[in-house]
Design a protein around this motif. Structure first.
Motif, PDB file in Angstrom:
ATOM      1  N   GLN A   1       0.841  -1.187   0.000  1.00  0.00           N
ATOM      2  CA  GLN A   1       0.000   0.000   0.000  1.00  0.00           C
ATOM      3  C   GLN A   1       0.885   1.250   0.000  1.00  0.00           C
ATOM      4  O   GLN A   1       1.885   1.322   0.693  1.00  0.00           O
ATOM      5  CB  GLN A   1      -0.908   0.012   1.222  1.00  0.00           C
ATOM      6  CG  GLN A   1      -1.932   1.133   1.181  1.00  0.00           C
ATOM      7  CD  GLN A   1      -2.930   1.015   2.315  1.00  0.00           C
ATOM      8  OE1 GLN A   1      -2.635   0.459   3.357  1.00  0.00           O
ATOM      9  NE2 GLN A   1      -4.111   1.546   2.110  1.00  0.00           N
TER      10      GLN A   1
ATOM     11  N   ASN B   1      -8.007   2.345  -1.110  1.00  0.00           N
ATOM     12  CA  ASN B   1      -8.717   1.590  -0.077  1.00  0.00           C
ATOM     13  C   ASN B   1      -8.396   0.098  -0.187  1.00  0.00           C
ATOM     14  O   ASN B   1      -9.252  -0.710  -0.526  1.00  0.00           O
ATOM     15  CB  ASN B   1     -10.221   1.821  -0.202  1.00  0.00           C
ATOM     16  CG  ASN B   1     -10.997   1.164   0.918  1.00  0.00           C
ATOM     17  OD1 ASN B   1     -10.426   0.725   1.915  1.00  0.00           O
ATOM     18  ND2 ASN B   1     -12.294   1.061   0.754  1.00  0.00           N
TER      19      ASN B   1
ATOM     20  N   GLU C   1      -8.051  -1.989   2.047  1.00  0.00           N
ATOM     21  CA  GLU C   1      -8.771  -2.807   3.028  1.00  0.00           C
ATOM     22  C   GLU C   1      -9.974  -3.519   2.430  1.00  0.00           C
ATOM     23  O   GLU C   1     -10.375  -4.572   2.926  1.00  0.00           O
ATOM     24  CB  GLU C   1      -9.181  -1.956   4.221  1.00  0.00           C
ATOM     25  CG  GLU C   1      -7.985  -1.554   5.059  1.00  0.00           C
ATOM     26  CD  GLU C   1      -8.371  -0.907   6.372  1.00  0.00           C
ATOM     27  OE1 GLU C   1      -9.557  -0.937   6.737  1.00  0.00           O
ATOM     28  OE2 GLU C   1      -7.471  -0.388   7.041  1.00  0.00           O
ATOM     29  N   GLN C   2     -10.552  -2.992   1.350  1.00  0.00           N
ATOM     30  CA  GLN C   2     -11.703  -3.652   0.732  1.00  0.00           C
ATOM     31  C   GLN C   2     -11.335  -5.018   0.150  1.00  0.00           C
ATOM     32  O   GLN C   2     -12.199  -5.836  -0.121  1.00  0.00           O
ATOM     33  CB  GLN C   2     -12.307  -2.764  -0.355  1.00  0.00           C
ATOM     34  CG  GLN C   2     -11.438  -2.594  -1.595  1.00  0.00           C
ATOM     35  CD  GLN C   2     -12.059  -1.696  -2.636  1.00  0.00           C
ATOM     36  OE1 GLN C   2     -13.234  -1.855  -2.943  1.00  0.00           O
ATOM     37  NE2 GLN C   2     -11.286  -0.766  -3.153  1.00  0.00           N
TER      38      GLN C   2
ATOM     39  N   LYS D   1      -5.617 -11.095  -3.091  1.00  0.00           N
ATOM     40  CA  LYS D   1      -6.238 -10.566  -1.893  1.00  0.00           C
ATOM     41  C   LYS D   1      -5.197  -9.744  -1.139  1.00  0.00           C
ATOM     42  O   LYS D   1      -4.009  -9.816  -1.423  1.00  0.00           O
ATOM     43  CB  LYS D   1      -6.831 -11.660  -1.021  1.00  0.00           C
ATOM     44  CG  LYS D   1      -5.864 -12.570  -0.339  1.00  0.00           C
ATOM     45  CD  LYS D   1      -6.638 -13.569   0.509  1.00  0.00           C
ATOM     46  CE  LYS D   1      -5.743 -14.445   1.332  1.00  0.00           C
ATOM     47  NZ  LYS D   1      -6.521 -15.320   2.208  1.00  0.00           N
ATOM     48  N   ALA D   2      -5.674  -8.977  -0.192  1.00  0.00           N
ATOM     49  CA  ALA D   2      -4.799  -8.139   0.631  1.00  0.00           C
ATOM     50  C   ALA D   2      -4.661  -8.751   2.019  1.00  0.00           C
ATOM     51  O   ALA D   2      -5.515  -9.502   2.476  1.00  0.00           O
ATOM     52  CB  ALA D   2      -5.370  -6.722   0.730  1.00  0.00           C
TER      53      ALA D   2
ATOM     54  N   LEU E   1      -9.220  -7.145   1.756  1.00  0.00           N
ATOM     55  CA  LEU E   1      -8.783  -8.021   2.853  1.00  0.00           C
ATOM     56  C   LEU E   1      -9.626  -9.291   2.900  1.00  0.00           C
ATOM     57  O   LEU E   1     -10.838  -9.243   2.712  1.00  0.00           O
ATOM     58  CB  LEU E   1      -8.905  -7.313   4.207  1.00  0.00           C
ATOM     59  CG  LEU E   1      -7.764  -6.422   4.633  1.00  0.00           C
ATOM     60  CD1 LEU E   1      -8.135  -5.664   5.909  1.00  0.00           C
ATOM     61  CD2 LEU E   1      -6.485  -7.186   4.832  1.00  0.00           C
TER      62      LEU E   1
ATOM     63  N   ARG F   1      -2.433  -7.868   6.034  1.00  0.00           N
ATOM     64  CA  ARG F   1      -1.559  -6.987   6.810  1.00  0.00           C
ATOM     65  C   ARG F   1      -0.249  -7.715   7.077  1.00  0.00           C
ATOM     66  O   ARG F   1      -0.244  -8.858   7.521  1.00  0.00           O
ATOM     67  CB  ARG F   1      -2.200  -6.606   8.142  1.00  0.00           C
ATOM     68  CG  ARG F   1      -3.347  -5.651   7.989  1.00  0.00           C
ATOM     69  CD  ARG F   1      -3.636  -4.927   9.302  1.00  0.00           C
ATOM     70  NE  ARG F   1      -4.818  -4.117   9.152  1.00  0.00           N
ATOM     71  CZ  ARG F   1      -4.831  -2.909   8.591  1.00  0.00           C
ATOM     72  NH1 ARG F   1      -3.722  -2.382   8.155  1.00  0.00           N
ATOM     73  NH2 ARG F   1      -5.948  -2.233   8.481  1.00  0.00           N
TER      74      ARG F   1
ATOM     75  N   MET G   1      -0.159  -2.772   4.850  1.00  0.00           N
ATOM     76  CA  MET G   1      -1.030  -3.551   3.968  1.00  0.00           C
ATOM     77  C   MET G   1      -0.239  -3.984   2.735  1.00  0.00           C
ATOM     78  O   MET G   1       0.502  -3.196   2.156  1.00  0.00           O
ATOM     79  CB  MET G   1      -2.222  -2.708   3.515  1.00  0.00           C
ATOM     80  CG  MET G   1      -3.150  -2.288   4.638  1.00  0.00           C
ATOM     81  SD  MET G   1      -4.243  -3.606   5.156  1.00  0.00           S
ATOM     82  CE  MET G   1      -5.234  -3.819   3.729  1.00  0.00           C
TER      83      MET G   1
END
Length: 187
Positions: free
Chosen positions: A38, A87, A89-90, A117-118, A92, A120, A126
């Motif tokens: 990110q 964004n 996080e969408q 996919k994402a 994750l 952490r 991220m």
């Protein structure tokens, strides 16, 4: 101390064997891996993806990757990059899928499925990553079936099964277009 050294050597041998098997399996399956962080415009292709797309480096700028995207797919690619950068996080948890055409190392546009996919990282940063798989043959088979169904209807054959003559990819629709000399072309 000798026992610890022996254990470390044993673990090192097992790790090397495991890494060798992983590398070999990635080469045999012809799956490319692409990772990014990110806030960064640099992405990291695996050695296999570097070979498939002809990249010389294991760290490339997003614009260099974009240069490999088929012109009709660039808006979808740009929307994806914008969503990731604004964004992440969408993405994750769930596995997401995007299909697009990329220019390979031989200068041909091929269809790829990007499953990603994402997550952490350990430091809270991220990261996003996934596998790219060449699906050109499957797309060509689907296009050939659609052509055969359409020709059967025109030639007075049986009515083809009603089906949607479009491929859907993560909110975008890619209609089938005219044939090219080396197979079917999608736009």
């Amino acid at each position: 101390i000798r026992t610890m050294q022996s254990e470390i050597q044993n673990y090192s041998r097992r790790l090397a064997a495991s890494e060798g098997k992983h590398t070999l399996s990635m080469e045999l399956t012809e799956i490319g891996i692409l990772l990014g962080e990110q806030g960064s415009r640099t992405v990291f292709p695996s050695p296999e993806l570097q070979k498939i797309l002809g990249f010389q480096s294991n760290a490339i700028d997003i614009d260099e990757l974009r240069n490999h995207v088929y012109p009709a797919d660039q808006v979808m690619f740009d929307n994806h990059i914008n969503a990731v950068q604004t964004n992440m996080e969408q993405f994750l948890g769930d596995v997401n899928v995007m299909e697009l055409r990329l220019c390979d190392a031989k200068g041909r546009y091929r269809w790829f499925c990007y499953r990603f996919k994402a997550a952490r990282g350990e430091n809270g940063q991220m990261v996003i990553g996934g596998a790219l798989l060449d699906i050109t043959k499957e797309k060509e088979k689907d296009a050939k079936k659609l052509e055969d169904d359409a020709l059967g209807k025109v030639a007075g054959g049986t009515e083809p099964e009603p089906e949607e003559f479009e491929y859907k990819t993560k909110g975008y629709v890619t209609p089938v277009k005219e044939p090219l000399e080396d197979g079917w072309h999608f736009e």
